[in-house]
Design a protein around this motif. Structure first.
Motif, short mmCIF file in Angstrom:
data_model
loop_
_atom_site.label_atom_id
_atom_site.label_comp_id
_atom_site.label_asym_id
_atom_site.label_seq_id
_atom_site.Cartn_x
_atom_site.Cartn_y
_atom_site.Cartn_z
N MET A 51 19.68 -23.91 37.80
CA MET A 51 18.82 -23.04 38.62
C MET A 51 19.50 -21.68 38.85
O MET A 51 20.68 -21.63 39.19
N TRP A 52 18.76 -20.59 38.61
CA TRP A 52 19.32 -19.26 38.85
C TRP A 52 18.89 -18.77 40.23
O TRP A 52 17.70 -18.70 40.51
N LYS A 53 19.85 -18.40 41.05
CA LYS A 53 19.52 -17.89 42.38
C LYS A 53 19.49 -16.36 42.32
O LYS A 53 20.50 -15.74 41.96
N ILE A 54 18.32 -15.78 42.62
CA ILE A 54 18.16 -14.32 42.54
C ILE A 54 17.87 -13.77 43.93
O ILE A 54 16.91 -14.20 44.59
N LEU A 55 18.67 -12.81 44.38
CA LEU A 55 18.47 -12.20 45.70
C LEU A 55 17.86 -10.81 45.54
O LEU A 55 18.44 -9.94 44.87
N VAL A 56 16.68 -10.62 46.14
CA VAL A 56 16.00 -9.32 46.10
C VAL A 56 16.31 -8.62 47.42
O VAL A 56 15.93 -9.11 48.48
N THR A 57 17.00 -7.47 47.37
CA THR A 57 17.48 -6.85 48.61
C THR A 57 16.58 -5.72 49.10
O THR A 57 16.78 -5.22 50.20
N GLU A 58 15.65 -5.27 48.25
CA GLU A 58 14.77 -4.18 48.67
C GLU A 58 13.36 -4.46 48.21
O GLU A 58 13.14 -5.28 47.32
N LYS A 59 12.43 -3.73 48.81
CA LYS A 59 11.02 -3.97 48.50
C LYS A 59 10.72 -3.46 47.08
O LYS A 59 10.94 -2.31 46.77
N ILE A 60 10.28 -4.37 46.22
CA ILE A 60 9.85 -3.91 44.90
C ILE A 60 8.42 -4.40 44.65
O ILE A 60 7.93 -5.31 45.33
N HIS A 61 7.76 -3.78 43.68
CA HIS A 61 6.34 -4.10 43.42
C HIS A 61 6.19 -5.60 43.13
O HIS A 61 7.00 -6.19 42.40
N PRO A 62 5.13 -6.25 43.66
CA PRO A 62 4.99 -7.70 43.52
C PRO A 62 4.83 -8.21 42.09
O PRO A 62 5.11 -9.39 41.81
N SER A 63 4.42 -7.34 41.14
CA SER A 63 4.13 -7.85 39.78
C SER A 63 5.35 -8.52 39.14
O SER A 63 5.24 -9.59 38.54
N GLY A 64 6.52 -7.91 39.28
CA GLY A 64 7.74 -8.48 38.69
C GLY A 64 8.20 -9.72 39.45
O GLY A 64 8.67 -10.70 38.85
N LEU A 65 8.04 -9.69 40.77
CA LEU A 65 8.45 -10.84 41.59
C LEU A 65 7.63 -12.08 41.21
O LEU A 65 8.15 -13.20 41.15
N LYS A 66 6.35 -11.83 40.91
CA LYS A 66 5.46 -12.92 40.51
C LYS A 66 5.99 -13.57 39.22
O LYS A 66 6.01 -14.80 39.09
N GLU A 67 6.44 -12.72 38.29
CA GLU A 67 6.98 -13.24 37.02
C GLU A 67 8.23 -14.09 37.28
O GLU A 67 8.42 -15.15 36.69
N LEU A 68 9.08 -13.61 38.18
CA LEU A 68 10.31 -14.35 38.47
C LEU A 68 9.99 -15.68 39.13
O LEU A 68 10.58 -16.71 38.79
N ARG A 69 9.03 -15.66 40.06
CA ARG A 69 8.67 -16.89 40.78
C ARG A 69 8.09 -17.94 39.84
O ARG A 69 8.24 -19.14 40.07
N LYS A 70 7.42 -17.46 38.80
CA LYS A 70 6.77 -18.38 37.85
C LYS A 70 7.78 -19.20 37.04
O LYS A 70 7.47 -20.25 36.53
N ASP A 71 9.01 -18.67 36.95
CA ASP A 71 10.01 -19.33 36.10
C ASP A 71 10.59 -20.55 36.83
O ASP A 71 11.15 -20.41 37.93
N PRO A 72 10.48 -21.73 36.24
CA PRO A 72 10.94 -22.95 36.93
C PRO A 72 12.45 -22.98 37.17
O PRO A 72 12.94 -23.73 38.02
N GLU A 73 13.17 -22.13 36.42
CA GLU A 73 14.63 -22.14 36.60
C GLU A 73 15.12 -21.14 37.65
O GLU A 73 16.32 -20.94 37.82
N VAL A 74 14.15 -20.47 38.33
CA VAL A 74 14.54 -19.41 39.27
C VAL A 74 14.29 -19.81 40.72
O VAL A 74 13.23 -20.32 41.06
N GLU A 75 15.29 -19.56 41.55
CA GLU A 75 15.08 -19.67 43.01
C GLU A 75 15.17 -18.23 43.54
O GLU A 75 16.21 -17.58 43.42
N LEU A 76 14.04 -17.74 44.06
CA LEU A 76 13.97 -16.34 44.47
C LEU A 76 14.14 -16.19 45.98
O LEU A 76 13.41 -16.79 46.75
N LEU A 77 15.13 -15.37 46.38
CA LEU A 77 15.32 -15.09 47.80
C LEU A 77 14.96 -13.64 48.06
O LEU A 77 15.61 -12.75 47.53
N GLU A 78 13.90 -13.41 48.83
CA GLU A 78 13.51 -12.04 49.13
C GLU A 78 13.97 -11.72 50.54
O GLU A 78 13.47 -12.28 51.50
N LYS A 79 14.95 -10.82 50.64
CA LYS A 79 15.54 -10.53 51.96
C LYS A 79 15.66 -9.03 52.15
O LYS A 79 16.73 -8.44 51.97
#
Ligand code: NAD
Length: 310
Positions: free
Chosen positions: A1-29
């Motif tokens: 599992m890849w843990k990805i930390l998003v530290t600033e507001k970015i457009h949702p389109s890319g975040l959606k792609e990251l969330r779709k990946d079963p190997e990704v754990e996305l932390l938006e902070k």
């Protein structure tokens, strides 16, 4: 599992792609305290940032698992690139995502200053109807000097031709083939080219070579009554010298999206009351379109996944 930390507001389109990946754990902070950031960064495989998070030595030393830093945008000056490279951390950015947005904003600035749009609007909103006070300059038939014929400079060249402008380009680092393909005239020497241009627009990166390239000395080479556009980087222009050139009538006006210090202070030379009618300023919004932010976010997501998965 890849843990990805998003530290600033970015457009949702890319975040959606990251969330779709079963190997990704996305932390938006977004808006974390420094303490929380240092706590979380210890345990992440990747960081997604914009320009507001400093990825310095201390962060890179703490982030023991970190493999990739993804900068949603162009400039990577908030990241210690040397230290990242020593630590084996890959840094990626998205330099192509906002090319068209910055190109279009260059024309927004150019047309605004040539037709005095903000000044006309402000006067009208105050109850004025002073049509003669807002005499403009036509683009057709004028000479545009593009300094830096890269991604944005090339797109500006194409659109300037559609306006019927004669395009001159100064860029010592591009091939003769590219100049030929774009059908522009190449200037081999900066000061001679400045003397020919009705409008000068800057599209170079900020480097030790380009810093202050438009200063008191080069401003003296400008054609009298020319207009200067800076939608590239603050620091390319000596802003005090530019304000003086406007005040003395050597420049007819200037339109800037970027400043050597951002945000600019209240006493910035280009805010001076006596030259306000010849200046258009915007708060570094060249890349701020929904389309550009979506494109940047998608490019970052795709390249980040590719980098993590090797
Ligand atoms: P690019 O790398 O594609 O092009 C830059 C060009 O400048 C290159 O062709 C290079 O050869 C040329 N150059 C370098 N040094 C030069 C010099 N001394 N004299 C003349 N030319 C020189 O970059 P780009 O994507 O076209 O971006 C151009 C600028 O716009 C950058 O500074 C970038 O940060 C800025 N930008 C601003 C915004 C904004 O929001 N206002 C948005 C995107 C990009």
């Amino acid at each position: 599992m890849w843990k990805i930390l998003v530290t600033e507001k970015i457009h949702p389109s890319g975040l959606k792609e990251l969330r779709k990946d079963p190997e990704v754990e996305l932390l938006e902070k977004v808006d974390m305290s420094e303490e929380e950031f240092f706590h979380l960064v210890k345990d992440v495989d990747a960081l997604v940032t914009r320009s507001g998070t400093s990825i310095d030595k201390r962060v890179l030393d703490e982030a023991k698992r970190l493999k990739v830093v993804a900068r949603a945008g162009v400039g990577v000056d908030n990241i210690d690139l040397d230290w990242a490279s020593r630590k084996g951390v890959v840094v990626i950015n998205a330099p192509t995502g906002n090319t068209l947005a910055a190109t279009e904003h260059t024309f927004a600035l150019l047309l605004s200053i040539c037709r005095k749009l903000p000044h006309g609007f402000n006067d009208l909103a105050r109850g004025g109807w002073n049509r003669k006070a807002f005499m403009g300059m036509q683009l057709h038939g004028k000479t545009l000097l593009i300094i830096g014929l890269g991604r944005i400079g090339s797109q500006v060249a194409k659109r300037a031709e559609a306006f019927g402008m004669e395009v001159l380009a100064y860029d010592p680092y591009i091939s003769a083939r590219k100049v030929e393909e774009l059908g522009v005239r190449r200037a081999l020497e900066l000061e001679g080219a400045l003397a020919l241009a009705d409008v000068v627009t800057l599209h170079t990166p900020l480097t030790s070579e380009t810093k202050g390239m438009i200063d008191e000395r080069t401003l003296k080479a400008f054609k009298k009554g020319a207009i200067l556009i800076n939608c590239a980087r603050g620091g390319l222009v000596d802003e005090q010298a530019c304000a003086d050139a406007i005040r003395e009538g050597r420049l007819a006006g200037a339109a800037f999206d970027v400043f050597s210090q951002e945000p600019p202070k209240n006493d910035h030379p280009l805010f001076a009351e006596d030259i306000r009618d010849r200046v258009v300023l915007t708060p570094h919004i060249g890349a701020n379109t929904h389309e550009a932010q979506s494109a940047v976010s998608l490019i970052i997501a795709k390249n980040l996944l590719a980098a993590l998965k090797g």
